[in-house]
Motif scaffolding. Structure first.
Motif, mmCIF file in Angstrom:
data_model
loop_
_atom_site.group_PDB
_atom_site.id
_atom_site.type_symbol
_atom_site.label_atom_id
_atom_site.label_comp_id
_atom_site.label_asym_id
_atom_site.label_seq_id
_atom_site.Cartn_x
_atom_site.Cartn_y
_atom_site.Cartn_z
ATOM 1 N N VAL A 2 -6.588 1.254 2.370
ATOM 2 C CA VAL A 2 -5.706 1.356 1.205
ATOM 3 C C VAL A 2 -4.352 1.889 1.649
ATOM 4 C CG1 VAL A 2 -5.347 2.523 -0.994
ATOM 5 C CG2 VAL A 2 -7.626 1.670 -0.392
ATOM 6 N N GLN A 3 -3.297 1.255 1.163
ATOM 7 C CA GLN A 3 -1.950 1.679 1.537
ATOM 8 C C GLN A 3 -1.011 1.522 0.354
ATOM 9 O OE1 GLN A 3 -0.273 -0.439 4.896
ATOM 10 N NE2 GLN A 3 1.106 1.240 5.380
ATOM 11 N N PHE A 4 -0.129 2.504 0.204
ATOM 12 C CA PHE A 4 0.911 2.472 -0.828
ATOM 13 C C PHE A 4 2.248 2.738 -0.150
ATOM 14 C CE2 PHE A 4 -2.128 2.317 -4.176
ATOM 15 C CZ PHE A 4 -3.164 3.167 -3.827
ATOM 16 N N VAL A 5 3.244 1.904 -0.446
ATOM 17 C CA VAL A 5 4.577 2.078 0.110
ATOM 18 C C VAL A 5 5.574 2.134 -1.044
ATOM 19 C CG1 VAL A 5 6.336 1.164 1.646
ATOM 20 C CG2 VAL A 5 3.916 0.860 2.218
ATOM 21 N N ALA A 23 4.553 -1.012 -3.285
ATOM 22 C CA ALA A 23 3.758 -2.123 -2.772
ATOM 23 C C ALA A 23 2.397 -1.601 -2.340
ATOM 24 C CB ALA A 23 4.472 -2.775 -1.596
ATOM 25 N N ALA A 24 1.345 -2.201 -2.875
ATOM 26 C CA ALA A 24 -0.014 -1.733 -2.608
ATOM 27 C C ALA A 24 -0.806 -2.772 -1.826
ATOM 28 C CB ALA A 24 -0.730 -1.420 -3.919
ATOM 29 N N SER A 25 -1.729 -2.310 -1.006
ATOM 30 C CA SER A 25 -2.583 -3.207 -0.236
ATOM 31 C C SER A 25 -3.902 -2.527 0.074
ATOM 32 C CB SER A 25 -1.887 -3.641 1.062
ATOM 33 O OG SER A 25 -1.599 -2.521 1.868
ATOM 34 N N MET A 34 -2.904 0.825 -12.438
ATOM 35 C CA MET A 34 -2.029 1.537 -11.498
ATOM 36 C C MET A 34 -1.303 2.668 -12.221
ATOM 37 S SD MET A 34 -2.310 0.129 -8.489
ATOM 38 C CE MET A 34 -0.889 0.859 -7.679
ATOM 39 N N SER A 35 -0.965 3.686 -11.480
ATOM 40 C CA SER A 35 -0.267 4.834 -12.056
ATOM 41 C C SER A 35 0.831 5.327 -11.128
ATOM 42 C CB SER A 35 -1.252 5.983 -12.319
ATOM 43 O OG SER A 35 -2.169 5.670 -13.337
ATOM 44 N N TRP A 36 1.812 5.962 -11.739
ATOM 45 C CA TRP A 36 2.852 6.691 -11.004
ATOM 46 C C TRP A 36 2.616 8.188 -11.230
ATOM 47 C CZ3 TRP A 36 6.420 5.119 -7.556
ATOM 48 C CH2 TRP A 36 6.732 3.760 -7.489
ATOM 49 N N PHE A 37 2.867 8.936 -10.159
ATOM 50 C CA PHE A 37 2.754 10.388 -10.182
ATOM 51 C C PHE A 37 4.031 10.969 -9.604
ATOM 52 C CE2 PHE A 37 -1.855 10.556 -10.957
ATOM 53 C CZ PHE A 37 -2.221 9.266 -10.613
ATOM 54 N N ARG A 38 4.263 12.249 -9.821
ATOM 55 C CA ARG A 38 5.387 12.918 -9.194
ATOM 56 C C ARG A 38 5.032 14.351 -8.863
ATOM 57 N NH1 ARG A 38 9.668 13.229 -14.313
ATOM 58 N NH2 ARG A 38 8.519 14.782 -15.557
ATOM 59 N N ASN A 97 -0.543 5.188 -7.179
ATOM 60 C CA ASN A 97 -1.937 5.100 -6.779
ATOM 61 C C ASN A 97 -2.624 4.176 -7.772
ATOM 62 O OD1 ASN A 97 -4.702 5.759 -5.912
ATOM 63 N ND2 ASN A 97 -3.782 7.555 -4.980
ATOM 64 N N ALA A 98 -3.772 3.680 -7.421
ATOM 65 C CA ALA A 98 -4.556 2.899 -8.362
ATOM 66 C C ALA A 98 -5.212 3.846 -9.353
ATOM 67 C CB ALA A 98 -5.609 2.088 -7.621
ATOM 68 N N GLY A 99 -5.625 3.288 -10.497
ATOM 69 C CA GLY A 99 -6.299 4.091 -11.505
ATOM 70 C C GLY A 99 -5.481 4.214 -12.766
#
Length: 118
Positions: A2-5, A23-25, A34-38, A97-99
């Motif tokens: 799993v990778q997130f860029v 970009a996710a893979s 998908m979600s955004w976090f900070r 991240n996913a979720g």
């Protein structure tokens, strides 16, 4: 693997806008929410926004509601966060991240720094 860029961060004045990309893979993106976090300095990582796999359902944390918009392109395995009317309190490193309403994977990308300052 799993990778997130994440990308698209930068320095912006209060009231300005930025568009973040992630970009996710390594997993089936098109069937994953998908979600955004900070994470701001000295604070724990917090949820910002979530989007369902098809894009029809979204959720935002109260401080960003009406200013941020999450979207996705399943053909590009990419999730976006359009941020408008930015405030100094939005300053943080932003991650995806996913979720839905949570992080599905323990893996995180490097994040992208957003700094809102005059």
């Amino acid at each position: 693997q799993v990778q997130f860029v994440e990308s698209g961060g930068g320095l912006v004045q209060p009231g300005g806008s930025l568009r973040l990309s992630c970009a996710a893979s390594g997993f089936t993106f098109s069937t994953s929410s998908m979600s955004w976090f900070r994470q701001a300095p000295g604070n724990e990582r917090e949820l910002v926004a979530s989007i369902s796999s098809g894009g029809g359902l979204t959720n935002y944390t109260a401080p960003v509601k009406g200013r941020f918009t999450i979207s996705r392109d399943n053909a590009k395995n990419t999730v976006y966060l359009q941020m408008n009317s930015l405030k100094p309190e939005d300053t943080a490193v932003y991650y995806c991240n996913a979720g839905y309403l949570r992080a599905r994977w323990p893996d995180w990308g490097q994040g992208t720094q957003v700094t809102v300052s005059s």
